[in-house]
Scaffold this active site. Structure first.
Site, PDB file in Angstrom:
ATOM      1  N   LYS A   1      -5.426  61.718 197.352  1.00 52.18           N
ATOM      2  CA  LYS A   1      -6.773  62.098 196.919  1.00 52.18           C
ATOM      3  C   LYS A   1      -7.534  62.623 198.138  1.00 52.18           C
ATOM      4  CE  LYS A   1      -7.140  60.736 192.493  1.00 52.18           C
ATOM      5  NZ  LYS A   1      -7.664  61.567 191.389  1.00 52.18           N
TER       6      LYS A   1
ATOM      7  N   ASP B   1      -5.095  66.014 195.478  1.00 49.18           N
ATOM      8  CA  ASP B   1      -5.995  66.133 194.323  1.00 49.18           C
ATOM      9  C   ASP B   1      -7.431  66.046 194.821  1.00 49.18           C
ATOM     10  OD1 ASP B   1      -7.301  66.117 191.903  1.00 49.18           O
ATOM     11  OD2 ASP B   1      -6.457  64.223 191.186  1.00 49.18           O
TER      12      ASP B   1
ATOM     13  N   GLU C   1      -4.569  70.092 193.483  1.00 52.00           N
ATOM     14  CA  GLU C   1      -5.086  69.889 192.136  1.00 52.00           C
ATOM     15  C   GLU C   1      -6.608  69.997 192.102  1.00 52.00           C
ATOM     16  OE1 GLU C   1      -3.622  66.231 190.527  1.00 52.00           O
ATOM     17  OE2 GLU C   1      -4.954  66.272 188.799  1.00 52.00           O
TER      18      GLU C   1
ATOM     19  N   ASP D   1      -6.651  70.323 186.273  1.00 52.15           N
ATOM     20  CA  ASP D   1      -6.714  69.041 185.562  1.00 52.15           C
ATOM     21  C   ASP D   1      -7.992  69.056 184.711  1.00 52.15           C
ATOM     22  OD1 ASP D   1      -7.161  66.398 184.814  1.00 52.15           O
ATOM     23  OD2 ASP D   1      -6.975  65.530 186.802  1.00 52.15           O
TER      24      ASP D   1
ATOM     25  N   LYS E   1      -3.251  65.774 180.101  1.00 52.25           N
ATOM     26  CA  LYS E   1      -3.669  64.445 179.654  1.00 52.25           C
ATOM     27  C   LYS E   1      -4.073  64.588 178.194  1.00 52.25           C
ATOM     28  CE  LYS E   1      -5.370  63.187 184.246  1.00 52.25           C
ATOM     29  NZ  LYS E   1      -6.560  63.063 185.124  1.00 52.25           N
TER      30      LYS E   1
HETATM   31 MG    MG Z   1      -6.727  64.986 188.919  1.00 52.53          MG
END
Ligand code: MG
Length: 388
Positions: A177, A203, A231, A256, A280
């Site tokens: 992250k 990300d 991402e 995303d 997702k």
């Molecule tokens: Mg993400």
């Protein structure tokens, strides 16, 4: 045919193994909305709404999803006969703007209910519904590879230690992250710790802006670490600037937050906003849309993986089933239960072998795990029964 006669909403507070700090304080438990869906024959299925407590990742929250489900969405499907679970999507979406996660809670439960009624695994039912799975004659995968997401640590050394441990445990991909000013150093530390062959990605959760020269410089610097992808660096609703950035970077961009429907993937392809999709089901309104996105990515040569939303073992079951489809090309965020929960709400808990593989329960009907109702009763903070 399926006809839902009852939806029982429950909110639980599931204690986390690793409490984490946010701007609002330390979070020690995840608030989760669960749904128990029943038909007139007494067949039941559990599902999970992935909305989080605060509207930081998406506009929806636990509380908006509860309201939307109880007031607007459940009444549309209760008592209505559907020939197949794929039919719920249009009924739940018609005249409703947004609320994908609330819609998905019901819609995904209908798929599990149908699979249970048919005596098949949810993964097998999804494969039957996928155009590319049918065309390729592919059965669902028996196992799926999992990656891990590592949050920011106090030091780059601490992050590198975590990455080394995750790599040794078998995780097939390490996701770091990142945020402005916390990007190049942590990524460099993880790359140095794991060597040139490890699958590493970053990300950014929309935290960068092309208006900030320092942000652009950092993203360009990340291009030299052979990341599998970066991402969602930019805003969730900014496909155009993602396309501008993608033209400047060799590293594939993955979207995303931007992907909320098949149409947003079509827009990504048309504009060149990215080359990878993090799918997702909750973010796109459920499994019908998720399988359609899977099929589009498969026919368009877009790399695809299944993301996670800190689900309980119930939501994880849906992710594992989805990720078993043939169009998924990258490891998913399918960490075992024990990474997040001292004790999960399903039996058996989700586990991973030493090569990072999670077994798909193809030998069991529906979601493939037993729901521990006593455990859920102990964790429940509110309940609402909705009937036809
Ligand atoms: Mg993400």
């Amino acid at each position: 045919m399926i006809r839902i006669d009852r939806i029982t909403l429950r909110e639980i507070q599931l204690p986390l193994v690793d409490p984490f700090r946010t701007a609002a304080g330390v979070i020690t438990a995840r608030r989760i909305v669960l749904l128990e869906i029943a038909d007139g024959d007494g067949v039941t299925a559990w599902s999970e709404c992935v909305a989080q407590e605060l509207p930081t990742y998406a506009p929806e929250t636990v509380d908006t999803a509860w309201l939307a489900t109880a007031e607007w969405l459940a009444p549309r499907v209760l008592g209505t006969p559907f020939a197949a679970p794929a039919e719920l999507h249009a009924v739940l979406a018609h005249g409703v703007r947004g609320h994908q996660m609330a819609r998905a809670g019901i819609e995904m439960g209908a798929w599990a209910l149908a699979a249970t009624r048919d005596g098949v695994a949810l993964a097998a039912l999804l494969a039957r519904h996928s155009v590319i799975a049918r065309e390729r004659g592919t059965a669902p995968r028996a196992t799926v590879a999992t990656g891990i997401a590592l949050g920011a640590q106090a030091t780059a050394t601490a992050l590198a230690e975590r990455a080394r441990a995750a790599h040794a445990a078998g995780y097939a991909r390490i996701k770091v992250k990142i945020a402005p000013e916390h990007d190049v150093a942590p990524v460099a530390a993880v790359r140095a710790a794991l060597g040139p062959d490890a699958r590493i990605m970053a990300d950014a959760n929309s935290s960068y802006s092309l208006d900030q020269p320092a942000h652009v410089a950092a993203l360009e610097a990340l291009d030299s670490f052979a990341l599998t992808m970066i991402e969602q660096p930019l805003a969730h609703d900014d496909l155009r600037r993602h396309a501008m950035l993608q033209r400047r970077l060799a590293t594939p961009l993955c979207l995303d937050e931007s992907i909320t429907s098949v149409r947003s993937v079509e827009d990504m392809l048309a504009l060149g906003s990215g080359r990878v999709v993090n799918l997702k089901a909750g973010r796109v309104g459920g499994l019908r849309e998720a399988v359609a996105i899977h099929d589009l990515c498969g026919t368009s040569g877009v790399a695809l993986w299944c993301g996670g939303m800190l689900e309980s073992g119930i939501g994880r079951a849906y992710n594992v089933a989805l990720a078993s489809l043939p169009g998924f090309t990258e490891p998913g965020d399918l960490s075992p239960s024990a990474r997040y929960w001292a004790r999960d709400v399903v039996t058996p808990e989700w586990t991973m072998d030493h090569t990072g593989q999670v077994r798909v329960p193809l030998d069991r009907t529906g979601i493939g795990v037993e729901v521990d109702v006593d455990r859920i009763d102990d964790l429940t903070t509110r309940t609402l029964a909705l009937r036809a």
